[in-house]
Design an enzyme around this catalytic site. Structure first.
Site, mmCIF file in Angstrom:
data_model
loop_
_atom_site.group_PDB
_atom_site.id
_atom_site.type_symbol
_atom_site.label_atom_id
_atom_site.label_comp_id
_atom_site.label_asym_id
_atom_site.label_seq_id
_atom_site.Cartn_x
_atom_site.Cartn_y
_atom_site.Cartn_z
ATOM 1 N N ASP A 468 -6.515 0.342 -4.178
ATOM 2 C CA ASP A 468 -7.177 1.258 -3.255
ATOM 3 C C ASP A 468 -6.849 0.868 -1.832
ATOM 4 O O ASP A 468 -6.246 -0.188 -1.573
ATOM 5 C CB ASP A 468 -8.687 1.302 -3.499
ATOM 6 C CG ASP A 468 -9.385 -0.015 -3.222
ATOM 7 O OD1 ASP A 468 -8.724 -0.952 -2.710
ATOM 8 O OD2 ASP A 468 -10.584 -0.134 -3.513
ATOM 9 N N ILE A 469 -7.218 1.723 -0.896
ATOM 10 C CA ILE A 469 -6.935 1.494 0.517
ATOM 11 C C ILE A 469 -8.060 0.639 1.100
ATOM 12 O O ILE A 469 -9.245 0.966 0.946
ATOM 13 C CB ILE A 469 -6.814 2.833 1.254
ATOM 14 C CG1 ILE A 469 -5.689 3.674 0.632
ATOM 15 C CG2 ILE A 469 -6.556 2.625 2.740
ATOM 16 C CD1 ILE A 469 -5.584 5.086 1.191
ATOM 17 N N GLU A 511 -10.228 6.987 -2.906
ATOM 18 C CA GLU A 511 -9.063 6.328 -2.313
ATOM 19 C C GLU A 511 -8.386 5.391 -3.307
ATOM 20 O O GLU A 511 -7.523 4.596 -2.930
ATOM 21 C CB GLU A 511 -9.479 5.545 -1.062
ATOM 22 C CG GLU A 511 -10.200 4.232 -1.319
ATOM 23 C CD GLU A 511 -11.694 4.407 -1.566
ATOM 24 O OE1 GLU A 511 -12.420 3.409 -1.483
ATOM 25 O OE2 GLU A 511 -12.146 5.543 -1.843
#
Length: 600
Positions: A468-469, A511
């Site tokens: 994920d970011i 995300e």
């Protein structure tokens, strides 16, 4: 004595001539109608076979009302068959052991028989087709609506069991009227010719001998099936001359009918070959290439191309080409709507047939290096309902000009292409995330299940990357959700550029992203994860205010069967490894650690 001999010669030659003419007439008449009936039977059987190839046995069995989706699909197809091939009736029945009942037919809405409506006029050929699971034909099937020429064709399931019966029928009323009309005309000509022949033979017995011989000889050759033969050498304007003219005109009509039937058979054969090949095609591009190849060869042309509309660029781009030497031209051919022949056809949604040697001034040539010599062109829109997705070009017929028959066949193939594109578009929409263009979570789950089964069966490995970011919630709060969407789409593009074609990237949720790596061990998967991490870290994301924005990602890696033997465990362990990257300070790759063991 001379007078009596003249009478005898007149009677003998007159009666003989009349007999020969009538014999030839009847022979030709009988042969013509036998051929006509055979051609009709072949046509109906070919149409029934076409419907059988189109029909899906399992979905046919599921039809229980006029509101069923496949009922509407089948009805649309049957109506198209009736309209395009000029047959008044096409239907599909089922048999429950007691009654034949309707499933679907091609009648107009409001006039059709509803599903399960029983059929009361059942011919022996229907039972024969059902019980013996083979096509049958009835030349005179009589029911409450008249006399019909009917082809019955069984629809079988995968086990070879007959589950439905196709009925394609054409009314015999017109044929019967035509037969009666020909019989009356033949009788009138025969009576008049008999009287005239007796009179003329009495006066000019010698003169009539030669025309009768010529007429008989020509009629016999025509009756033998030589339809290129024409009766010549008789220029008289009496009944014999008129009979010769009628014979020649009838032969011309037979030749035209034969050519028309051959064209229809060619069309059906081409469509059948397309359906057979597309069944084994692996993707949409292969199907388009198959249809385009058959279109070019079926229309006896040099080459062809399919241009699809790119909604983002607003142009028609060359997608598939066949024939000629396009080389690397597929990346350089772009046409705007309304520009050139293809752009005009796309804009007007009307097919265009150009046979002149000099093309219109609006024709747009390709870039240098791309061959585009065009003598004649058939350009067809790819229509699905009221939407045009592109055009198909068929270029340079080998012999002569394109005809209306070519236009009809080309339109049928263009419709097949449009249907293929629409199915592909709908399928892609169902499995692809709209923002990132990655696979959706549901498709990811299906693919992961399939890859684990395959890896287990062939003793292979399959790795899973979850990432994920970093600080994405804070990123959204700082820069806004619009910028967040831009970053999500950008990370997705970087992800796809970092993978092989066999790898499966997906948006796991929010995300979070996931990557399935078939036949990839832990070491290789960790290397891929590191490559993705570096690419994201290095990328400059343009901000809404013109500034450069940087983001990082945290990744977790797990491998089947080293880290998990089941799908849910594999996902959980990859997620735990991702959490380990978060604990390690983010912007890193972590491989799942087996308790009491190692990561690789």
């Amino acid at each position: 004595m001379t007078f009596r001999l003249q009478w005898k010669l007149s009677l003998v030659f007159g009666l003989l001539g009349v007999f020969m003419i009538l014999t030839a007439t009847w022979t030709t008449y009988t042969q013509a109608f036998e051929d006509f009936n055979k051609e009709l039977a072949d046509k109906l059987m070919a149409l029934a076979a076409l419907i059988e190839k189109f029909a899906d046995p399992d979905r046919l069995l599921s039809i229980d009302s006029v509101h069923h989706p496949y009922y509407k699909e089948m009805k649309t197809f049957l109506r198209a068959v009736q309209k395009n091939f000029n047959v008044p009736w096409a239907a599909v029945y089922r048999y429950d052991g007691t009654f034949f009942t309707h499933i679907v037919d091609g009648a107009s809405h409001g006039e059709e028989f509803i599903p399960e409506y029983p059929i009361f006029d059942v011919s022996p050929e229907m039972f024969e087709a059902w019980n013996e699971a083979r096509p049958t034909y009835c030349a005179a099937n009589v029911d409450a609506f008249g006399s019909w020429a009917t082809a019955y064709y069984p629809v079988k399931n995968a086990e070879g069991k007959t589950i439905a019966l196709i009925d394609v029928s054409k009314s015999n009323d017109r044929l019967d009227r035509f037969k009666q009309q020909i019989i009356r005309r033949t009788a009138k000509v025969a009576i008049g010719l008999t009287l005239l022949t007796l009179l003329v033979c009495f006066l000019f017995s010698g003169y009539l001998t030669n025309p009768i011989a010529l007429l008989t000889d020509g009629a016999r050759r025509i009756a033998a099936g030589n339809l290129q033969e024409r009766i010549t050498g008789i220029s008289t304007r009496d009944e014999i001359g008129l009979l010769v003219e009628t014979f020649n005109r009838m032969t011309d009509e037979l030749v035209l009918s034969k050519c028309s039937l051959e064209n229809k058979i060619h069309e059906l054969s081409t469509l059948y070959e397309i359906s057979q090949k597309t069944n084994f095609a692996g993707n949409t591009e292969e199907i388009l290439k198959t249809i385009l190849e058959k279109a070019v060869t079926g229309l006896k042309a040099e080459r062809g191309s399919i241009l699809l509309f790119n909604e983002d660029a607003g142009t028609l781009s060359l997608s598939v080409a066949y024939g000629g030497e396009f080389a690397d031209g597929t990346a350089r051919i772009e046409i705007k709507p309304g520009e050139g022949v293809a752009g005009r056809v796309f804009e007007t949604r009307e097919p265009l047939l150009v046979n002149q040697r000099e093309l219109p001034a609006t024709f747009k040539s390709y870039d240098p290096g791309i061959p585009w010599e065009v003598r004649n062109i058939l350009c067809l829109p790819l229509m699905i309902e009221q939407r045009c997705s592109g055009v198909m070009n068929i270029i340079n017929r080998h012999e002569g000009d394109f005809t209306k028959a070519d236009l009809a066949l080309g339109t049928t193939m263009a419709n097949q292409i449009a249907l293929t594109l629409e199915k592909s578009r709908l399928y892609e929409l169902s499995i692809t995330d709209g923002l990132t263009r990655l696979y959706v979570h549901r498709y990811f789950q299906v693919c992961l299940t399939s890859e684990i089964k395959r890896a287990r069966r062939y003793a292979k490995q399959v790795s899973l990357i979850l990432f994920d970011i970093d600080h994405f919630k804070k990123f959204n709060d700082t820069y806004g959700h619009q910028m967040g969407d831009i970053v999500l789409a950008g990370v997705a593009q970087i992800l796809k550029a970092s993978l092989r074609t066999v790898d499966i990237p997906a948006r796991y949720g929010g995300e979070e992203f996931a990557v399935i790596l078939p036949e990839t061990d832990t070491v290789a998967a960790a290397a891929v994860a590191e490559r993705i991490r570096k690419a994201v870290e290095k990328h400059d994301f343009p901000g809404l205010d013109g500034t450069i924005i940087k983001v990082t990602i945290s990744l977790g890696v797990a491998t089947f069967p080293h880290h998990a033997n089941e799908k849910l465990d594999l996902i959980r362990h990859a997620d735990e490894a991702l959490y380990g990257s978060k604990k390690a300070g983010r912007n890193t790759v972590t491989v799942y650690q087996v308790p009491g063991g190692t990561s690789a």
